[in-house]
Design a protein around this motif. Structure first.
Motif: not given
Length: 192
Positions: A57-58, A61-62, A160-161, A164-165, A167
């Motif tokens: 997933q990262f 997302q990247e 987005g931050y 992500t944080s 998650y």
């Protein structure tokens, strides 16, 4: 699977005519270390799978963020280029205005001989002023667009931050509680 008795060669082996009392097992040995190691291995496999999912997933997302960043970079470059052109136009117009001011001083000294020429110069000045106002409006428009784009990008990066944080926090703690509450609780405990 039942007990196999070879009636042909050894008919009496493993044969009991008496009634078997149950339970017939007196001692049970459990290896807690082996059970603990098995549980730990299962936990490790689950953790590795979760890390792999998170890594996938990262990476996705990247890739998405890189695409957004490329678009933003190209838009910013276009805005910079446009801004530079407008600055060049401003300099040219300012130079032209300075030159026409000098012409006006000379024409005012010779006004009696050059009335027709002065009318033409005034017409040109009106056109230049209209062009200057148009350019200033365009510059202000570009500035407002740049400001809106910057705010939009800042909001998207912030979203987005936060996603992500949250998650990562959920993966690490297993809690549905937002990370802000976790940080507030930690601060309260440190203060106590």
């Amino acid at each position: 699977m039942g007990l196999y008795i070879n009636k042909g060669k050894h008919p009496a082996v493993f044969k009991n005519n008496r009634k078997i009392t149950e339970p017939n097992q007196k001692l049970l040995r459990r290896d807690y270390l082996t059970e603990l190691i098995d549980e730990q291995q299962q936990a490790n496999v689950s953790l590795i799978n979760a890390i792999q999912d998170m890594k996938h997933q990262f990476l996705n997302q990247e890739v998405v963020q890189a695409g957004h960043l490329d678009k933003i970079t190209s838009q910013l470059n276009e805005l910079r280029t446009s801004n530079l052109r407008h600055k060049e136009y401003e300099e040219v117009i300012i130079d032209l205005l300075k030159t026409q001011e000098q012409l006006q001083i000379q024409l005012s000294e010779k006004i009696s001989k050059h009335e027709a020429f002065q009318t033409e110069v005034l017409t040109r000045l009106d056109q230049q002023e209209a062009l200057t106002e148009k350019i200033f409006r365009q510059i202000n428009h570009i500035r407002s667009i740049l400001f809106e784009r910057t705010n939009y990008l800042a909001e998207k990066i912030d979203e987005g931050y936060k996603m992500t944080s949250s998650y990562v926090y959920k993966l690490m703690t297993g809690s549905e509680q937002p990370i802000a509450f976790y940080l507030m609780n930690n601060n309260k405990q440190k203060n106590k």
